[in-house]
Design a protein around this motif. Structure first.
Motif, PDB file in Angstrom:
ATOM      1  N   ASN A 135      40.573  46.953  34.267  1.00  0.00           N
ATOM      2  CA  ASN A 135      40.630  47.379  35.552  1.00  0.00           C
ATOM      3  C   ASN A 135      40.287  46.424  36.941  1.00  0.00           C
ATOM      4  O   ASN A 135      39.857  46.921  38.084  1.00  0.00           O
ATOM      5  CB  ASN A 135      39.699  48.835  35.918  1.00  0.00           C
ATOM      6  CG  ASN A 135      40.002  49.884  34.747  1.00  0.00           C
ATOM      7  OD1 ASN A 135      41.116  50.045  34.511  1.00  0.00           O
ATOM      8  ND2 ASN A 135      39.083  50.197  34.184  1.00  0.00           N
ATOM      9  N   VAL A 136      40.422  45.209  36.565  1.00  0.00           N
ATOM     10  CA  VAL A 136      40.105  44.274  37.603  1.00  0.00           C
ATOM     11  C   VAL A 136      41.358  43.275  37.493  1.00  0.00           C
ATOM     12  O   VAL A 136      41.718  42.662  36.415  1.00  0.00           O
ATOM     13  CB  VAL A 136      38.828  43.412  37.432  1.00  0.00           C
ATOM     14  CG1 VAL A 136      38.748  42.318  38.410  1.00  0.00           C
ATOM     15  CG2 VAL A 136      37.735  44.644  37.331  1.00  0.00           C
ATOM     16  N   ASP A 137      42.075  42.920  38.760  1.00  0.00           N
ATOM     17  CA  ASP A 137      43.251  42.208  38.724  1.00  0.00           C
ATOM     18  C   ASP A 137      42.687  40.641  39.339  1.00  0.00           C
ATOM     19  O   ASP A 137      41.708  40.735  40.055  1.00  0.00           O
ATOM     20  CB  ASP A 137      44.124  42.938  39.766  1.00  0.00           C
ATOM     21  CG  ASP A 137      44.805  43.971  38.932  1.00  0.00           C
ATOM     22  OD1 ASP A 137      44.848  44.127  37.932  1.00  0.00           O
ATOM     23  OD2 ASP A 137      45.200  44.908  39.835  1.00  0.00           O
ATOM     24  N   TRP A 138      43.259  39.516  38.891  1.00  0.00           N
ATOM     25  CA  TRP A 138      43.153  38.587  39.642  1.00  0.00           C
ATOM     26  C   TRP A 138      43.507  38.777  41.030  1.00  0.00           C
ATOM     27  O   TRP A 138      44.457  39.326  41.574  1.00  0.00           O
ATOM     28  CB  TRP A 138      44.166  37.510  38.967  1.00  0.00           C
ATOM     29  CG  TRP A 138      43.461  37.025  37.606  1.00  0.00           C
ATOM     30  CD1 TRP A 138      42.131  36.592  37.414  1.00  0.00           C
ATOM     31  CD2 TRP A 138      44.127  36.776  36.547  1.00  0.00           C
ATOM     32  NE1 TRP A 138      42.271  36.086  35.903  1.00  0.00           N
ATOM     33  CE2 TRP A 138      43.291  36.025  35.556  1.00  0.00           C
ATOM     34  CE3 TRP A 138      45.677  36.751  36.342  1.00  0.00           C
ATOM     35  CZ2 TRP A 138      43.795  35.837  34.098  1.00  0.00           C
ATOM     36  CZ3 TRP A 138      45.957  36.407  34.753  1.00  0.00           C
ATOM     37  CH2 TRP A 138      45.159  35.973  33.971  1.00  0.00           C
ATOM     38  N   PRO A 139      42.892  37.811  41.969  1.00  0.00           N
ATOM     39  CA  PRO A 139      43.246  38.084  43.364  1.00  0.00           C
ATOM     40  C   PRO A 139      44.545  37.536  43.882  1.00  0.00           C
ATOM     41  O   PRO A 139      45.361  36.653  43.217  1.00  0.00           O
ATOM     42  CB  PRO A 139      42.136  37.211  44.002  1.00  0.00           C
ATOM     43  CG  PRO A 139      41.745  36.055  43.029  1.00  0.00           C
ATOM     44  CD  PRO A 139      41.923  36.675  41.662  1.00  0.00           C
ATOM     45  N   ALA A 140      45.183  38.061  44.962  1.00  0.00           N
ATOM     46  CA  ALA A 140      46.432  38.078  45.452  1.00  0.00           C
ATOM     47  C   ALA A 140      46.337  36.547  46.263  1.00  0.00           C
ATOM     48  O   ALA A 140      45.164  36.279  46.781  1.00  0.00           O
ATOM     49  CB  ALA A 140      47.062  38.860  46.074  1.00  0.00           C
TER      50      ALA A 140
END
Length: 340
Positions: free
Chosen positions: A156-161
């Motif tokens: 539930n944690v994406d890498w930052p854009a």
């Protein structure tokens, strides 16, 4: 602590996507300055990317090793005492730079079997390398995987854009120099090279530009020499449109940053607009947006309908109606984000 060097890509869009990796490094090593090596044109972009201390320019030489230039750059880099180098582009030519500079830790995927030049490999590098093939893994995932040493993001944690920020004072100064009205919204258009299947028919760009011009919007056309002829054709149909395709690259950043809405195709300007948090509508050929589009949340992506054969790479299947609806939706979401 020892500073970090990130060796990025020469193409504008690929370089912008590397900022996801920079944001991860800045969070993991808050006390270590981060510098980048990239093409000369990207230096203007790097100054608007948070966490980058300095950008080193390296001229792109596709058909040459460029050993002399790399040796000269390595000599300058050696003075900075970098502790680690992260190689976003997995080539021998890129790996030569930190090796010649004597940087002790050189991290990346050995796509060209540059073992020794690269001396620390992400976990699962062999399996990951096989998955690359002809860029089967998204570049966004690839660069983030390099700086996390192969670790996956938590559940539930994406890498930052990617993120770019232009100081308000600089935007105001550009508006003053360019004679731009701050209270007049601008639709910025990036057509790409009309000879490329990435682009969209110029007649449709003209139709959209005319719609917004008739509503009292400013219409700006951005890009470079490849977009200049198309800009002339758009201006022939919409004389009020402004051709910014001959301005310096640094001014393109201000043009994007001052925009209220962005319409573009696959290309570096689209990645920069997305990183600047401009509401974007981007047009892609069939089955291409997943691999090549920006990952920023406020970007709306349009592709030909799923019934279009996957081998058709052009954008003809994207109608003006869909673009108008997407532009209206992107603008509404930007104005009322909580209700979107």
């Amino acid at each position: 602590m020892d500073p970090i060097l990130l060796v990025g890509f020469p193409a504008v869009g690929d370089f912008v996507r590397c900022h996801s990796a920079i944001r991860i490094l800045a969070e993991r090593f808050p006390d270590r300055p981060i510098d980048v090596v990239t093409a000369p044109g990207n230096v203007a972009f790097a100054r608007f990317m948070p966490h980058i201390r300095k950008a080193w320019a390296l001229k792109r030489q596709p058909m040459e090793l460029g050993l002399a230039e790399r040796r000269n750059l390595a000599g300058e880099l050696r003075k900075e005492n970098y502790g680690s180098a992260y190689l976003m582009t997995s080539t021998i030519k890129a790996a030569l730079i930190p090796f010649m500079a004597g940087i002790p830790e050189r991290i990346g995927y050995p796509q060209e079997l540059q073992f020794g030049l690269v001396n620390r490999l992400p976990t699962g590098w062999l399996r990951h390398l096989w998955a690359f093939g002809p860029r089967k893994t998204r570049l966004y995932e690839e660069v983030c995987s390099i700086v996390t040493l192969g670790a996956k993001p938590m559940a539930n944690v994406d890498w930052p854009a990617p993120q770019m920020i232009i100081p308000a004072a600089e935007l105001d100064d550009w508006r003053s120099r360019a004679g731009v009205e701050a209270d007049k919204p601008a639709l910025t258009i990036f057509t790409g090279d009309m000879e490329s299947p990435r682009s969209w028919p110029v007649e449709r760009f003209i139709s959209i530009a005319k719609d917004y011009s008739d509503q009292g919007w400013a219409v700006w056309i951005v890009g470079g020499p490849r977009e200049h002829n198309t800009a002339n054709r758009i201006r022939a149909g919409v004389p009020q449109a402004v051709d910014f395709t001959t301005t310096p690259l640094i001014d393109v950043m201000y043009q994007l940053g001052a925009s209220a809405l962005f319409l573009g195709v696959n290309g570096g300007m689209s990645h920069a607009a997305a990183a600047l948090n401009i509401p974007c509508v981007l047009i892609f050929g069939s089955n291409l947006s997943y691999l090549h589009a920006p990952v920023n949340e406020h970007v709306r992506l349009l592709e030909p309908p799923i019934s279009t054969p996957s081998w058709i790479k052009d954008t003809l299947g994207v109608s003006e109606e869909r673009v108008r609806e997407a532009l209206a939706g992107a603008l509404e979401e930007a104005r009322h984000p909580q209700s979107a």
